[in-house]
Design a protein around this motif. Structure first.
Motif, mmCIF file in Angstrom:
data_model
loop_
_atom_site.group_PDB
_atom_site.id
_atom_site.type_symbol
_atom_site.label_atom_id
_atom_site.label_comp_id
_atom_site.label_asym_id
_atom_site.label_seq_id
_atom_site.Cartn_x
_atom_site.Cartn_y
_atom_site.Cartn_z
ATOM 1 N N THR A 130 23.098 40.125 34.979
ATOM 2 C CA THR A 130 23.870 40.518 34.326
ATOM 3 C C THR A 130 22.867 41.192 33.046
ATOM 4 N N LEU A 131 23.662 42.072 31.858
ATOM 5 C CA LEU A 131 23.300 43.041 31.065
ATOM 6 C C LEU A 131 24.456 43.169 29.772
ATOM 7 N N SER A 132 23.603 42.233 29.046
ATOM 8 C CA SER A 132 24.852 42.890 27.885
ATOM 9 C C SER A 132 24.437 42.812 26.619
ATOM 10 N N ILE A 133 25.015 43.220 25.754
ATOM 11 C CA ILE A 133 25.212 43.452 24.293
ATOM 12 C C ILE A 133 25.030 42.554 23.369
ATOM 13 N N ASP A 134 24.285 41.727 22.066
ATOM 14 C CA ASP A 134 25.060 40.638 21.223
ATOM 15 C C ASP A 134 25.590 41.464 20.277
ATOM 16 N N THR A 135 26.640 40.870 19.835
ATOM 17 C CA THR A 135 27.469 41.641 18.583
ATOM 18 C C THR A 135 27.452 40.915 17.382
ATOM 19 N N SER A 136 27.149 39.509 17.212
ATOM 20 C CA SER A 136 26.954 38.914 16.529
ATOM 21 C C SER A 136 25.932 38.720 15.295
ATOM 22 N N GLY A 137 24.809 39.335 16.632
ATOM 23 C CA GLY A 137 22.941 38.900 14.836
ATOM 24 C C GLY A 137 23.020 38.053 15.378
ATOM 25 N N SER A 138 22.647 37.044 13.954
ATOM 26 C CA SER A 138 22.481 35.231 13.543
ATOM 27 C C SER A 138 23.348 34.594 14.319
ATOM 28 N N GLY A 139 22.870 33.440 15.015
ATOM 29 C CA GLY A 139 23.767 33.026 15.420
ATOM 30 C C GLY A 139 25.367 32.102 14.915
ATOM 31 N N LEU A 140 26.528 32.619 15.632
ATOM 32 C CA LEU A 140 28.174 31.766 14.877
ATOM 33 C C LEU A 140 28.077 30.953 14.043
ATOM 34 N N HIS A 141 27.002 29.897 14.474
ATOM 35 C CA HIS A 141 26.772 28.842 13.183
ATOM 36 C C HIS A 141 26.442 28.765 12.013
ATOM 37 N N LYS A 142 25.578 30.356 11.484
ATOM 38 C CA LYS A 142 25.194 30.538 10.253
ATOM 39 C C LYS A 142 26.209 31.034 10.017
ATOM 40 N N ARG A 143 27.288 30.373 8.902
ATOM 41 C CA ARG A 143 28.485 30.337 8.318
ATOM 42 C C ARG A 143 28.395 31.256 7.531
ATOM 43 N N GLY A 144 26.950 31.079 6.408
ATOM 44 C CA GLY A 144 26.547 31.068 5.008
ATOM 45 C C GLY A 144 27.195 30.266 3.926
ATOM 46 N N TYR A 145 27.269 29.242 4.825
ATOM 47 C CA TYR A 145 27.335 28.143 2.898
ATOM 48 C C TYR A 145 25.942 27.005 3.000
ATOM 49 N N ARG B 118 30.419 35.635 6.152
ATOM 50 C CA ARG B 118 28.860 36.220 5.770
ATOM 51 C C ARG B 118 28.809 37.744 7.287
ATOM 52 N N ASP B 119 27.521 38.145 7.795
ATOM 53 C CA ASP B 119 28.261 39.063 8.010
ATOM 54 C C ASP B 119 27.608 39.465 9.343
ATOM 55 N N PHE B 120 27.994 40.474 10.323
ATOM 56 C CA PHE B 120 27.632 40.744 11.862
ATOM 57 C C PHE B 120 26.588 41.724 12.312
ATOM 58 N N VAL B 121 25.794 42.182 13.208
ATOM 59 C CA VAL B 121 25.113 42.728 13.524
ATOM 60 C C VAL B 121 26.169 44.592 13.516
ATOM 61 N N SER B 122 26.539 44.066 14.336
ATOM 62 C CA SER B 122 27.924 45.279 15.213
ATOM 63 C C SER B 122 28.370 45.498 14.109
ATOM 64 N N GLU B 123 28.955 45.442 12.492
ATOM 65 C CA GLU B 123 29.066 45.936 11.759
ATOM 66 C C GLU B 123 28.062 47.278 11.329
ATOM 67 N N ASN B 124 27.709 48.090 11.858
ATOM 68 C CA ASN B 124 26.820 48.292 11.790
ATOM 69 C C ASN B 124 26.770 49.724 12.512
ATOM 70 N N TRP B 125 27.436 49.462 13.880
ATOM 71 C CA TRP B 125 27.780 50.500 15.062
ATOM 72 C C TRP B 125 28.518 51.299 14.775
ATOM 73 N N ARG C 233 37.274 40.562 15.806
ATOM 74 C CA ARG C 233 38.061 39.273 15.447
ATOM 75 C C ARG C 233 38.012 37.970 16.216
ATOM 76 N N LEU C 234 36.852 37.954 17.590
ATOM 77 C CA LEU C 234 35.997 36.957 17.573
ATOM 78 C C LEU C 234 35.165 36.877 17.114
ATOM 79 N N ASN C 235 34.275 37.561 16.179
ATOM 80 C CA ASN C 235 33.170 36.828 15.435
ATOM 81 C C ASN C 235 33.399 36.282 14.916
#
Length: 383
Positions: free
Chosen positions: A152-167, A223-230, A50-52
């Motif tokens: 701090t250890l984190s995992i990116d769930t977005s892939g490309s930055g959220l500014h890349k809307r796809g248009y 657009r797509d997000f990298v975490s869709e493949n998890w 939802r946040l993505n």
């Protein structure tokens, strides 16, 4: 996958954390923490999706796996190895490690990256009982960030930055990020029943973002997000979140949105970008100088990212432009004006002191967001 709540972090550019926090709260989340450069909640895989899909002003969505003191490489290694990484990473995961270090004794970023990578491998070996990981599966981009000796250890769930809307496949030479454009619009308190104008539209980012806000179109729907493949986020979750977004969009909302630019090539580019996202019929783009702007409409909102010295044009050209803007626009006393500018004498050149000024960063350029408030529209029944 661990069933404990995930710490989900929305990263944000300096100065707009509060805007991102407001977005998160409007999505129904109440326990929201705001810190420098980030906003966090605890939630589930569905909340990651939802946040993505919905956040307009955030840079990306991450899962914070752990945070702990690390004053030596040995401590960094052992604390990282102790994390149950198999809860997040499948046996075939591709997991590159990036890093950064600020005001920490462990200042060698390449060394920190290598140690974290090695520690994760050791953790996975214990669970999967193999010695070699092919890393030919889904991507999990891991970051180790050290700040004042805390890792701090984190995992990116977005892939490309959220500014890349796809248009926006093409843009001008000084583009405004979609996330910054959305933040600028939020700060105007514009509502879709009022005219919206961008007299320096460039590749059309501000008008397009306004149209998406006006019709409540989720910024990530195209657009797509990298975490869709998890594997541990069910495909059904993404399907449900996208269906929810489609149901909440108000495609029948009428809008009065215009974008102007002195360069006909930018106008053509704006039209192409609006067409790409299916909003070309909602936005009017036209080649025009700001000094030629005329309107009989009232209570409009005009938002712009005009040229400034560090970005475009000579100082003399910029000064003359700001003076023309004031002479042209200030005659419309029911309108509100908002400009992202770095020139220290903007208010004097424009001809009015701003109602409010807010420091923002357009990329690496320190700017001020000048806000000139007009009156609110009269409600029906007001005399």
């Amino acid at each position: 996958m661990n069933t404990a709540p995930l710490k989900i972090v929305a990263t944000a550019a300096m100065g707009i954390e509060a805007i991102v926090a407001d977005e998160v709260k409007k999505l129904g989340y109440t326990d929201v923490t705001v810190e420098n450069g980030k906003v966090s909640i605890y939630g589930t895989e569905r909340d990651v999706a939802r946040l993505n899909l919905w956040l307009r002003a955030a840079d990306r969505i991450k899962i914070e796996v752990a945070s702990f003191p690390a004053t030596s490489f040995e401590e960094l290694f052992e604390r990282t190895k102790a994390i149950p990484w198999a809860d997040f990473l499948p046996v075939n995961a591709e997991f590159p490690v990036s890093g950064k270090s600020v005001k920490s004794g462990l200042y060698s970023v390449p060394d920190c990256q290598a140690i974290v990578k090695k520690a994760i491998v050791e953790s996975l070996r214990k669970t999967y009982r193999i010695d070699w990981f092919k890393e030919d599966g889904p991507l999990f981009k891991i970051e180790v960030a050290l700040l004042k000796d805390v890792a701090t250890l984190s995992i990116d769930t977005s892939g490309s930055g959220l500014h890349k809307r796809g248009y926006r496949y093409f843009h001008g030479k000084a583009p405004l990020k979609e996330t910054m454009a959305a933040a600028m619009i939020y700060l105007t308190r514009w509502t879709p029943d009022r005219p919206f104008v961008d007299p320096f539209c460039g590749s059309g980012t501000l008008p397009i973002e306004a149209a998406m806000i006006g019709q409540n179109i989720a910024p990530g729907f195209n657009r797509d997000f990298v975490s869709e493949n998890w594997p541990w986020i069910d495909k059904k979750v993404w399907d449900e979140v996208r269906t929810e977004a489609e149901d909440l969009a108000n495609y029948d909302q009428p809008l009065d949105i215009s974008g102007f630019d002195i360069d006909h090539r930018m106008v053509e580019l704006s039209i192409a970008n609006a067409k790409e996202i299916g909003l070309s019929e909602l936005i009017t783009f036209k080649q025009m100088q700001v000094k030629d702007f005329r309107t009989t409409k009232e209570y409009g909102v005009l938002v712009g990212n005009p040229p400034y010295g560090e970005r475009l044009g000579t100082d003399e050209e910029v000064r003359r432009l700001y003076q023309d803007m004031g002479k042209t626009l200030l005659q419309y006393d029911t309108w509100s004006f908002y400009f992202l500018v770095s020139h220290p004498n903007f208010e004097k050149l424009f001809g009015r002191k701003a109602s409010k000024k807010r420091k923002l960063y357009n990329g690496n350029i320190r700017t001020d967001y000048y806000q000139f408030f007009g009156p609110l529209p009269r409600k029906k029944g007001d005399i």
